[in-house]
Design an enzyme around this catalytic site. Structure first.
Site, PDB file in Angstrom:
ATOM      1  N   GLY A 103     -43.891  32.532 -14.496  1.00 48.99           N
ATOM      2  CA  GLY A 103     -44.328  31.722 -15.655  1.00 48.99           C
ATOM      3  C   GLY A 103     -43.079  31.091 -15.857  1.00 48.99           C
ATOM      4  N   GLN A 140     -37.189  25.497 -20.270  1.00 54.26           N
ATOM      5  CA  GLN A 140     -36.495  25.898 -19.306  1.00 54.26           C
ATOM      6  C   GLN A 140     -36.152  24.901 -18.013  1.00 54.26           C
ATOM      7  OE1 GLN A 140     -39.131  29.473 -18.497  1.00 54.26           O
ATOM      8  NE2 GLN A 140     -37.334  30.305 -17.806  1.00 54.26           N
ATOM      9  N   CYS A 149     -36.381  36.752 -15.819  1.00 55.91           N
ATOM     10  CA  CYS A 149     -36.437  35.237 -16.369  1.00 55.91           C
ATOM     11  C   CYS A 149     -35.595  34.512 -15.474  1.00 55.91           C
ATOM     12  CB  CYS A 149     -35.870  35.348 -17.819  1.00 55.91           C
ATOM     13  SG  CYS A 149     -36.192  33.492 -18.551  1.00 55.91           S
ATOM     14  N   LEU A 150     -36.268  33.320 -15.042  1.00 58.16           N
ATOM     15  CA  LEU A 150     -35.627  32.288 -14.244  1.00 58.16           C
ATOM     16  C   LEU A 150     -34.427  31.807 -14.881  1.00 58.16           C
ATOM     17  CD1 LEU A 150     -38.671  30.448 -12.691  1.00 58.16           C
ATOM     18  CD2 LEU A 150     -37.394  32.205 -11.542  1.00 58.16           C
ATOM     19  N   HIS A 191     -43.803  36.599 -23.604  1.00 55.58           N
ATOM     20  CA  HIS A 191     -42.117  36.166 -22.797  1.00 55.58           C
ATOM     21  C   HIS A 191     -41.993  34.876 -22.994  1.00 55.58           C
ATOM     22  CE1 HIS A 191     -38.805  36.386 -20.016  1.00 55.58           C
ATOM     23  NE2 HIS A 191     -39.255  35.030 -19.751  1.00 55.58           N
ATOM     24  N   GLU A 192     -43.040  34.147 -22.608  1.00 54.28           N
ATOM     25  CA  GLU A 192     -43.133  32.572 -22.284  1.00 54.28           C
ATOM     26  C   GLU A 192     -43.035  31.937 -23.952  1.00 54.28           C
ATOM     27  OE1 GLU A 192     -41.965  31.251 -19.808  1.00 54.28           O
ATOM     28  OE2 GLU A 192     -42.295  33.074 -18.386  1.00 54.28           O
ATOM     29  N   HIS A 252     -39.762  31.684 -25.508  1.00 57.70           N
ATOM     30  CA  HIS A 252     -38.962  30.597 -25.082  1.00 57.70           C
ATOM     31  C   HIS A 252     -39.423  29.340 -25.915  1.00 57.70           C
ATOM     32  CE1 HIS A 252     -36.972  31.746 -21.372  1.00 57.70           C
ATOM     33  NE2 HIS A 252     -38.141  32.134 -20.968  1.00 57.70           N
TER      34      HIS A 252
HETATM   35 NI    NI Z   1     -38.140  33.502 -19.231  1.00 58.42          NI
END
Ligand code: NI
Length: 168
Positions: A46, A51, A93-94, A135-136, A139
């Site tokens: 995701g 991001q 998370c990236l 989660h997304e 963000h």
């Molecule tokens: Ni994330």
């Protein structure tokens, strides 16, 4: 399509609240195509636009794992219902590379969003899908999964990522 740079903590853009999208047009689809390519290359399941440094309410996701690709796009997503039942799940998370910890979230949510074609969709999410979309969507509010952890764990995570970045 092009790869975009994934921002990592403590990049201040990750704290920004993302803005609603006015129109689902070719420019936005080009951004979503880039995001998907960037997510696959990372690899991740995701990615929110913020991001890659674009604070717009856009998310891409693919939970298919070993199956054929199943790219999903969520524009201006809203949670319209949450289950009272919650479920702990390990998240990563990236933007916080190599850090994993458990976060407790509602087990099921009902969401409404615009898809790749700008059509309104409503659906229920559970399991990994529920975890990932929540989660997304965090963000989009400038919230990272480490913000759900204790202050000590959060500070340790940021310190560890800074150290990795310096070493790279
Ligand atoms: Ni994330």
């Amino acid at each position: 399509m092009a790869l975009r740079e994934i921002r990592v903590v403590p990049d201040p853009v990750l704290k920004q609240k993302s803005l609603r999208v006015d129109a689902v047009d070719d420019e936005l689809r080009a951004l979503m195509d880039d995001m998907l390519e960037t997510m696959y290359a990372a690899p991740g399941i995701g990615l929110a636009a913020v991001q890659v440094g674009v604070p717009k309410r856009v998310i891409v996701m693919d939970l298919s794992r070993d199956e054929p690709n199943d790219p999903r796009y969520f524009i201006n997503p809203e949670i319209i219902w949450r289950s009272e039942e919650t479920h702990p799940q390990e998240e990563g998370c990236l933007s916080v590379p190599d850090i994993y910890d458990e976060v407790e979230r509602p087990a099921k949510v009902r969401i409404r969003y615009l898809n790749y074609h700008g059509e309104t969709v409503e659906e229920e999410a559970e399991g990994l899908f529920a975890v990932c979309i929540q989660h997304e969507m965090d963000h989009l509010e400038g919230v990272l999964f480490i913000d759900h952890l204790s202050r000590l764990k959060r500070e340790q995570a940021v310190k560890k990522v800074k150290k990795q970045v310096r070493a790279a």
